[in-house]
Design a protein around this motif. Structure first.
Motif, mmCIF file in Angstrom:
data_model
loop_
_atom_site.group_PDB
_atom_site.id
_atom_site.type_symbol
_atom_site.label_atom_id
_atom_site.label_comp_id
_atom_site.label_asym_id
_atom_site.label_seq_id
_atom_site.Cartn_x
_atom_site.Cartn_y
_atom_site.Cartn_z
ATOM 1 N N GLY A 109 0.796 -1.223 0.000
ATOM 2 C CA GLY A 109 0.000 0.000 0.000
ATOM 3 C C GLY A 109 0.824 1.266 0.000
ATOM 4 O O GLY A 109 0.464 2.246 -0.625
ATOM 5 N N ASN A 111 1.173 3.669 2.106
ATOM 6 C CA ASN A 111 0.311 4.805 2.418
ATOM 7 C C ASN A 111 1.137 5.983 2.922
ATOM 8 O O ASN A 111 2.006 5.815 3.778
ATOM 9 N N TYR A 112 0.861 7.166 2.439
ATOM 10 C CA TYR A 112 1.558 8.344 2.934
ATOM 11 C C TYR A 112 1.066 8.739 4.326
ATOM 12 O O TYR A 112 1.791 9.375 5.085
ATOM 13 N N GLU A 113 -0.171 8.363 4.661
ATOM 14 C CA GLU A 113 -0.742 8.783 5.939
ATOM 15 C C GLU A 113 -0.228 7.946 7.104
ATOM 16 O O GLU A 113 0.242 8.493 8.106
ATOM 17 N N ASN A 115 1.321 3.682 8.187
ATOM 18 C CA ASN A 115 1.576 2.263 7.935
ATOM 19 C C ASN A 115 1.971 1.598 9.243
ATOM 20 O O ASN A 115 2.690 2.195 10.059
ATOM 21 N N HIS A 230 5.339 8.437 7.702
ATOM 22 C CA HIS A 230 4.160 7.649 7.338
ATOM 23 C C HIS A 230 3.904 6.547 8.356
ATOM 24 O O HIS A 230 3.259 5.547 8.065
#
Length: 399
Positions: A109, A111-113, A115, A230
């Motif tokens: 994934g 994810n930038y937000e 993990n 992240h």
């Protein structure tokens, strides 16, 4: 009965052959298909390059802080039909110094937000599918060492066109050869995340012996040394992380804050006065994304190491950090970085071959020089951004 047994044996051998063929297809075609999907070039080119821009580009000393090329099973000495970087394309793009960064673990994934640290790892099946040595399948340290071996073997077979940079003398040798008109690219090794140490600071000895000179503290997840941009909860440095920062400083290595949490960046600034690097990034006020650190923190990062001229940020070439991956879009991000941080603190950090879609590969780099001129940057500013700022930091840090 004998005829039946022969028939069964023939069918069995046929199935084995088919299985072998399927495995061969998976190994030889599968990873290539994965890379084509992960390291694409967006439509839109060919991009304009004026005669004036082409002449300027040919006179530049160009350095790039970040390419993940060693992750992929391509011969970097041959021009490839996929991905973004190989030696022929670096030469065509007039690149003098390329940092090759070793990716050893990456969560599904990306994810930038946020993990989780124990998220499924994308690199393990890639290492297996590309038939990396079994020692790399379960060891992040061995993955880094193997990628270093790949670059060293390539340099040994490049007939002088690719040289490893381990210290300032190596850098001087590459630049002097280029000044004499010789065709050579300097390759410098970097770590995308200190999790390759596998929780043991002594592993830094093996990594530096293998040629690593740039150390990123984190990648897409929190690790043994500190929090990721992240990760979860803006964690700071651990005790091991603080010890690692001290070792990086003492050994004359380059500390990369790309993917580091703001808390980690703050602590690093408090711990050391060496010039710092954010190798591949963008400017938050220009492209508002959680992948980019806040503006005020970026200012403090590049102010560190003032005695050596301060640090630098490498502006990335993909839309998640620039909001526009065209040459004009990247030039706009570079202009925003110059306005925010000053012309002495901006450089190039493509993230080529880093599972990103870009507007051009290494061979097309002259289009960015054209776009920087169109964006109103002066020749002196372009020279600094293209390579001079990077070289200053390398000279300040390399042994």
């Amino acid at each position: 009965m004998a005829r039946l047994l022969r028939g069964v044996l023939a069918v069995g051998l046929g199935l084995v052959a088919l299985a072998a063929m399927a495995a061969t297809v998976l190994v030889t075609i599968g990873p290539g298909m994965v890379e084509r999907g992960r390291n694409a070039i967006a439509p839109g080119g060919p991009w304009p390059v004026s005669d004036e821009a082409a002449a300027l580009h040919d006179s530049l000393v160009i350095g790039d802080w970040h390419a993940d090329t060693l992750l992929w099973n391509r011969d970097i000495l041959e021009r490839g039909g996929r991905g973004h970087v190989d030696l022929p394309r670096l030469i065509e793009g007039n690149v003098a110094v390329q940092v090759f960064t070793a990716v050893t673990r990456s969560p599904a994934g990306q994810n930038y937000e946020a993990n989780e640290a124990d998220a499924f790892d994308n690199i393990t099946p890639l290492a297996m599918g590309q038939l990396w040595p079994p020692r790399t399948w379960g060891s992040l340290l061995e993955r880094a060492l193997y990628q270093a071996e790949r670059l060293e073997r390539a340099a040994g077979a490049a007939e002088g066109r690719l040289a490893m940079i381990r210290d300032e003398a190596d850098l001087d040798t590459v630049l002097a050869a280029r000044a004499r008109g010789e065709t050579v690219v300097g390759g410098l090794l970097g770590l995308e995340g200190a999790h390759a140490l596998e929780g043991d600071l002594a592993s830094l000895d093996r990594l530096t012996e293998a040629g690593y000179r740039l150390v990123g503290l984190t990648h897409f997840f929190d690790n043994e040394v500190g929090g990721s941009l992240h990760g979860q909860g803006n964690r700071g440095l651990t005790d091991m992380g603080r010890a690692l920062v001290g070792e990086i400083d003492r050994r004359g290595l380059i500390l990369d804050l790309a993917h580091a949490s703001p808390a980690v960046a703050d602590e690093v600034i408090a711990l050391t006065d060496m010039p710092l690097v954010v190798s591949h990034t963008g400017i938050r006020s220009h492209c508002d994304t959680p992948r980019n650190l806040p503006d005020d923190l970026m200012r403090r990062i590049v102010e560190n190491g003032a005695a050596a001229g301060g640090g630098v940020v490498g502006i990335g070439f993909w839309a998640d950090v620039t909001c526009d991956a065209s040459p004009a879009g990247i030039a706009s991000a570079i202009r925003a970085a110059v306005d925010l941080l000053g012309e002495d603190h901006v450089s190039l950090g493509s993230d080529w071959d880093g599972s990103v879609t870009v507007g051009f590969d290494a061979a097309g780099l002259a289009a960015l020089t054209h776009a920087m001129r169109e964006a109103g940057l002066t020749e002196a500013q372009i020279r600094k951004i293209a390579g001079e700022n990077m070289l200053r930091v390398l000279r300040a840090r390399l042994p």
